[in-house]
Scaffold this active site. Structure first.
Site, PDB file in Angstrom:
ATOM      1  N   ASP A 104     -44.711  10.095 -35.866  1.00  0.00           N
ATOM      2  CA  ASP A 104     -43.935   9.648 -37.161  1.00  0.00           C
ATOM      3  C   ASP A 104     -42.915  10.383 -37.597  1.00  0.00           C
ATOM      4  O   ASP A 104     -43.075  11.384 -37.880  1.00  0.00           O
ATOM      5  CB  ASP A 104     -44.935   8.972 -38.379  1.00  0.00           C
ATOM      6  N   GLU A 196     -49.438   6.929 -50.883  1.00  0.00           N
ATOM      7  CA  GLU A 196     -49.795   8.318 -51.008  1.00  0.00           C
ATOM      8  C   GLU A 196     -49.935   8.701 -52.770  1.00  0.00           C
ATOM      9  O   GLU A 196     -51.053   9.667 -52.946  1.00  0.00           O
ATOM     10  CB  GLU A 196     -49.104   9.255 -50.443  1.00  0.00           C
TER      11      GLU A 196
END
Length: 306
Positions: A104, A196
């Site tokens: 990613d 997150e």
């Protein structure tokens, strides 16, 4: 006394009489008799030719080199966990039981040569997919997204796009912004929401906005989004709330992802320090939880205009 005349000498007996030499001719010499060698059997000729062909073949040397490399790898990995070995090309340890690997990326990796990324391979490990950062919050577009989204697909890398979620912002507005930026197509990986942090809001409020984001994206694309999070954040704030959605979990430098067997996870971000040819910065490395057939089933079958 009268002298007795001596007796004439007795002539020597000879068994052979030499033939008189013929003027102008050399004396005859004895010829050596040589035994004729038997011709080589046709089977041996074929065997020798075949041996030369093998020795001169590049496949032979490839086999020898591969055998040597495997032996060296076995010696180097002696004493290590056989299911979590070091791959020198990628400069990280990679769990062996997974067959589909990917990365990613975001602006952090800079300009990427996606052809080199796709061509990189060690043993059976190579980059098959890439999740690319698209948006963040309700205003920020990753400056490298459009280039990465275009060039990665051209190089043959299967792509997915993700949105970095801000819990203090409207989930629906973030979803609209995300889908305005990314045009998903057939064969892409499902949309991803990266959560997150709480950013100062209560966990319940975060989950409310996250649900709005997910519901809007699923309604418009007809595809269940993937939720990305760190292992600790997932256990503390998400577990038991979004279990019907596939998960992408970050848990670094471990031989095994430490989640329960009931956890519906699809991707594991197991390293944040991979070295990839064509990228001038370290990269996150991921494994898919399944074989190539399961991976193909996860890809978007068809997207209508949204």
């Amino acid at each position: 006394m009268p002298l007795v005349p001596p007796k004439p000498p007795t002539p020597r007996k000879t068994t052979r009489t030499a033939k008189p030499a013929v003027p102008g001719r050399k004396p005859a010499t004895k010829r050596k008799v040589t035994k004729k060698k038997k011709p080589m059997a046709i089977e041996w000729k074929f065997a020798i030719v075949g041996l030369f062909l093998i020795l001169l073949s590049p496949f032979y040397y490839g086999y020898v080199i591969k055998g040597f490399t495997s032996t060296w790898r076995w010696m180097k990995d002696w004493g290590q966990d056989p299911n979590y070995r070091t791959y020198n090309s990628f400069d990280i340890r990679i769990p062996k039981k997974y067959s589909v690997h990917g990365i990613d990326v975001s602006y952090y990796q800079g300009k990427i040569d996606w052809k080199k990324v796709k061509a990189m391979k060690e043993d059976e490990v190579q980059v098959k997919f890439a999740f690319i950062k698209a948006t963040e919050g309700i205003l920020s577009v990753d400056p490298y997204f459009q280039r990465n989204w275009r060039e990665a697909a051209k190089a043959g890398v299967i792509c997915g796009a993700y949105h970095f979620f801000r819990p203090q912002k409207s989930g629906e507005w973030q979803a609209k912004f995300f889908l305005q930026t990314v045009k998903f197509e057939e064969g892409d990986l499902p949309p991803v929401v990266d959560i997150e942090q709480l950013n100062g809001v209560a966990p319940a409020s975060m989950r409310k906005e996250l649900q709005e984001f997910i519901s809007y994206v699923e309604k418009r694309t007809k595809v269940k989004p993937i939720i990305y999070s760190g292992l600790t954040f997932y256990k503390d704030y998400l577990k038991g709330h979004f279990d019907e959605y596939p998960l992408w979990i970050a848990h670094y430098h471990q031989a095994k992802l430490k989640v329960g067997s009931d956890t519906n996870w699809s991707f594991w971000q197991h390293s944040d320090k991979a070295r990839i040819t064509g990228i001038n910065h370290v990269v996150d490395f991921n494994a898919f939880n399944g074989d190539s057939t399961a991976f193909e089933r996860l890809r978007i079958p068809k997207i209508l205009s949204y």
